[in-house]
Design a protein around this motif. Structure first.
Motif, PDB file in Angstrom:
ATOM      1  N   ASP A  57      71.959   6.895  13.852  1.00  7.30           N
ATOM      2  CA  ASP A  57      72.995   7.548  14.653  1.00  7.30           C
ATOM      3  C   ASP A  57      73.833   6.547  15.437  1.00  7.30           C
ATOM      4  O   ASP A  57      74.530   6.910  16.378  1.00  7.30           O
ATOM      5  CB  ASP A  57      72.386   8.592  15.596  1.00  7.30           C
ATOM      6  N   ALA A 181      65.695  13.627  17.243  1.00  5.18           N
ATOM      7  CA  ALA A 181      66.624  12.915  16.364  1.00  5.18           C
ATOM      8  C   ALA A 181      66.239  13.026  14.895  1.00  5.18           C
ATOM      9  O   ALA A 181      67.108  13.090  14.020  1.00  5.18           O
ATOM     10  CB  ALA A 181      66.694  11.448  16.788  1.00  5.18           C
ATOM     11  N   GLN A 185      67.977  15.937  11.465  1.00  7.70           N
ATOM     12  CA  GLN A 185      68.392  15.443  10.151  1.00  7.70           C
ATOM     13  C   GLN A 185      67.591  16.120   9.041  1.00  7.70           C
ATOM     14  O   GLN A 185      68.107  16.398   7.957  1.00  7.70           O
ATOM     15  CB  GLN A 185      68.212  13.926  10.085  1.00  7.70           C
ATOM     16  N   ARG A 210      78.730  14.279  14.150  1.00  7.64           N
ATOM     17  CA  ARG A 210      78.625  12.906  13.662  1.00  7.64           C
ATOM     18  C   ARG A 210      79.813  12.675  12.728  1.00  7.64           C
ATOM     19  O   ARG A 210      79.870  13.225  11.628  1.00  7.64           O
ATOM     20  CB  ARG A 210      77.311  12.673  12.917  1.00  7.64           C
ATOM     21  N   LEU A 292      73.540  13.309  17.187  1.00  7.37           N
ATOM     22  CA  LEU A 292      74.761  13.419  16.390  1.00  7.37           C
ATOM     23  C   LEU A 292      74.460  14.102  15.063  1.00  7.37           C
ATOM     24  O   LEU A 292      73.626  13.627  14.286  1.00  7.37           O
ATOM     25  CB  LEU A 292      75.361  12.034  16.127  1.00  7.37           C
ATOM     26  N   SER A 293      75.125  15.221  14.829  1.00  8.01           N
ATOM     27  CA  SER A 293      74.965  15.922  13.549  1.00  8.01           C
ATOM     28  C   SER A 293      76.105  16.916  13.375  1.00  8.01           C
ATOM     29  O   SER A 293      76.492  17.603  14.324  1.00  8.01           O
ATOM     30  CB  SER A 293      73.633  16.669  13.498  1.00  8.01           C
TER      31      SER A 293
END
Length: 504
Positions: A57, A181, A185, A210, A292-293
């Motif tokens: 990330d 995190a 994902q 992201r 972040l995604s």
């Protein structure tokens, strides 16, 4: 290993920290060293984490060594396979393989005060060394919670960092425990293929998009032909993050605008008000790591996904139960529950000058001078030690700063001459730690209203650096011998006058 082998430096671990230390030792003209690696390949956390969707990330051009730029990163945020391949190339380009001892997990490290050496027992043999550089990293030993009934579960159970690639999740009912995190994902990567996905959420994370993209051939060609463009890109990425630091460390109130961006990001994908309420954090953004995604929220909105608030509380056979009493029947449990960060297992294997382990010394909280040296453990240094972590930028920047400190540490030993060791003075360690903790009081990590893996069992933040990476680099540029006791075999200690004379 040959019996009674002695080396000048022993590096533990072959992730970014260990390989970086090995490269820096070679650049300092030191070749009498070994890298002790418990696995059969290099890469550290990027070797161990191979779960579906695993990626970094931090932007690729910032998540790499400054002395080994990579103009060929395929994406703005690269996957684990590309990062591991990069570390393999670093190993080969800098001719590190002859120094690496694979399948050599450290079982015990004991300081010999008479000889001023470390005696190391590994899975492949024993050796002694003048200096230990511990680069095991804080994200190396998975943590699985002690859930009642876990031993009764008849299906497959594994941690995200020990992914079972022999088990096919397609068509299975899967419990994902955790929303950190790794989990954000894994969820979108497996959601389309599983029949049911139950996400156990103890604390909802703040999630921003992201902005990932493929880096085209022309762009990579430009970086290869004009290396300064790679450096400029890295510098820009670094500068943006340095400017953000004050919001985290001095003015957390400024992060309210970022919270609004995160809420809008959620609202675009989550239309159900009840689910949106369940996913909205009640703490200041940044208190936990901002995730972040761009596909996590869309995955949670799919009909085959349930989000259970409160976390996993009990297991009874195939039934998993959340803390609110909600039950689900599953075939597999995946734990994305983090690592032993503030209670690193390696600390139980390091025995210092007074016969105590590092774990015993740190029982009330980790402390190390400039994130590197612990009092009572002469000629022992750690990479990514206490309060050397980051919450908003690339850890490679911090690692390289600590490599500068390690290099000067070696130079100071050479200047002093003969068999000599440096032991951090307890007063110096306490003074450094006091300054760090005083600065920590006003940071978002302490005032943001959350419980995170940054905090130890006493609620103290012993992992994060409360400043910029530039500040840390300046603080670790040189070793101040005034902060150390200088030890020799004959007298045990060297006088202040002798130190001044040796370094004049």
């Amino acid at each position: 290993m040959a019996e009674h082998e002695h080396v000048r430096v022993a590096v533990v671990g072959s992730g970014f920290g260990g390989l970086g230390a090995a490269v820096r030792l070679r650049r300092e003209g030191i070749t009498d060293f070994v890298v002790l690696e418990r696995a059969d390949g290099v890469g550290g956390t990027w070797r161990d984490n191979s779960y579906p969707g695993c990626a970094c990330d931090v932007p690729s051009h910032l998540y790499s060594f400054s002395f080994a730029p990579n103009p060929d990163w395929p994406r703005a945020f690269s996957g684990h396979e590309h990062i591991r391949a990069y570390l393999e190339r670093v190993t080969d380009v800098f001719r590190l393989r002859p120094h690496i001892r694979f399948n050599s997990e450290v079982k015990r490290m004991t300081w010999n005060g008479d000889e001023l050496r470390w005696e190391i027992e590994t899975a492949s043999g024993t050796l002694t060394t003048d200096l230990v550089v511990s680069a095991t990293g804080p994200l190396s030993d998975p943590k699985i919670p002690d859930v009642p009934g876990l031993d009764t579960f008849p299906g497959r159970v594994f941690h995200s960092a020990r992914w079972d690639h022999d088990y096919d999740l397609r068509g299975k009912r899967v419990a994902m425990v955790g929303t950190g995190a790794s989990a954000i994902q894994i969820v979108p990567a497996i959601q389309p293929s599983v029949s049911k996905l139950v996400v156990f959420q103890r604390t909802p994370p703040w999630v921003l998009p992201r902005v990932d993209r493929a880096i085209g051939g022309a762009e990579r060609w430009l970086h290869r032909q004009l290396p300064f463009t790679t450096q400029a890109r890295r510098g820009l990425l670094w500068g943006i993050r340095e400017l953000q630091v004050q919001a985290f460390t001095k003015h957390p109130g400024q992060l309210g605008f970022v919270e609004q961006l995160a809420k809008r990001n959620m609202a675009r994908a989550i239309k159900d008000p009840a689910l949106r309420a369940k996913l909205t954090p009640d703490y200041r953004i940044g208190c936990k790591r901002i995730l972040l995604s761009s596909d996590y929220y869309p995955a949670l909105a799919q009909p085959n996904v349930d989000v259970l608030a409160g976390g996993l509380s009990e297991i009874n056979g195939s039934n998993v139960t959340a803390s609110d009493g909600t039950e689900a029947e599953v075939d597999a449990i995946v734990f994305g529950t983090g690592f032993h960060v503030t209670d690193m297992p390696i600390a139980e294997r390091v025995v210092g000058a007074d016969g105590r382990t590092l774990a015993e010394t740190w029982k009330d909280g980790m402390e190390a001078l400039r994130g590197a040296s612990a009092a009572g453990f002469p000629n022992w240094m750690t990479i990514i030690g206490p309060n050397a972590g980051l919450g908003n930028s690339s850890m490679i920047l911090m690692i390289e700063s600590q490599l500068n400190y390690m290099a000067d540490y070696v130079r100071q030993l050479e200047v002093l001459g003969g068999r000599v060791a440096l032991d951090a003075r307890p007063l110096a360690v306490r003074a450094w730690n006091h300054r760090v903790q005083e600065r920590m009081k006003r940071t978002v990590w302490n005032t943001g209203g959350c419980t995170s893996w940054y905090l130890d069992a006493n609620g103290r933040n012993t992992t994060i650096w409360p400043g910029t990476t530039g500040e840390f680099r300046r603080a670790t540029r040189r070793v101040d011998l005034g902060e150390y006791e200088v030890l020799r075999p004959s007298t045990g200690k060297v006088t202040e006058a002798a130190v001044q004379e040796a370094t004049a």
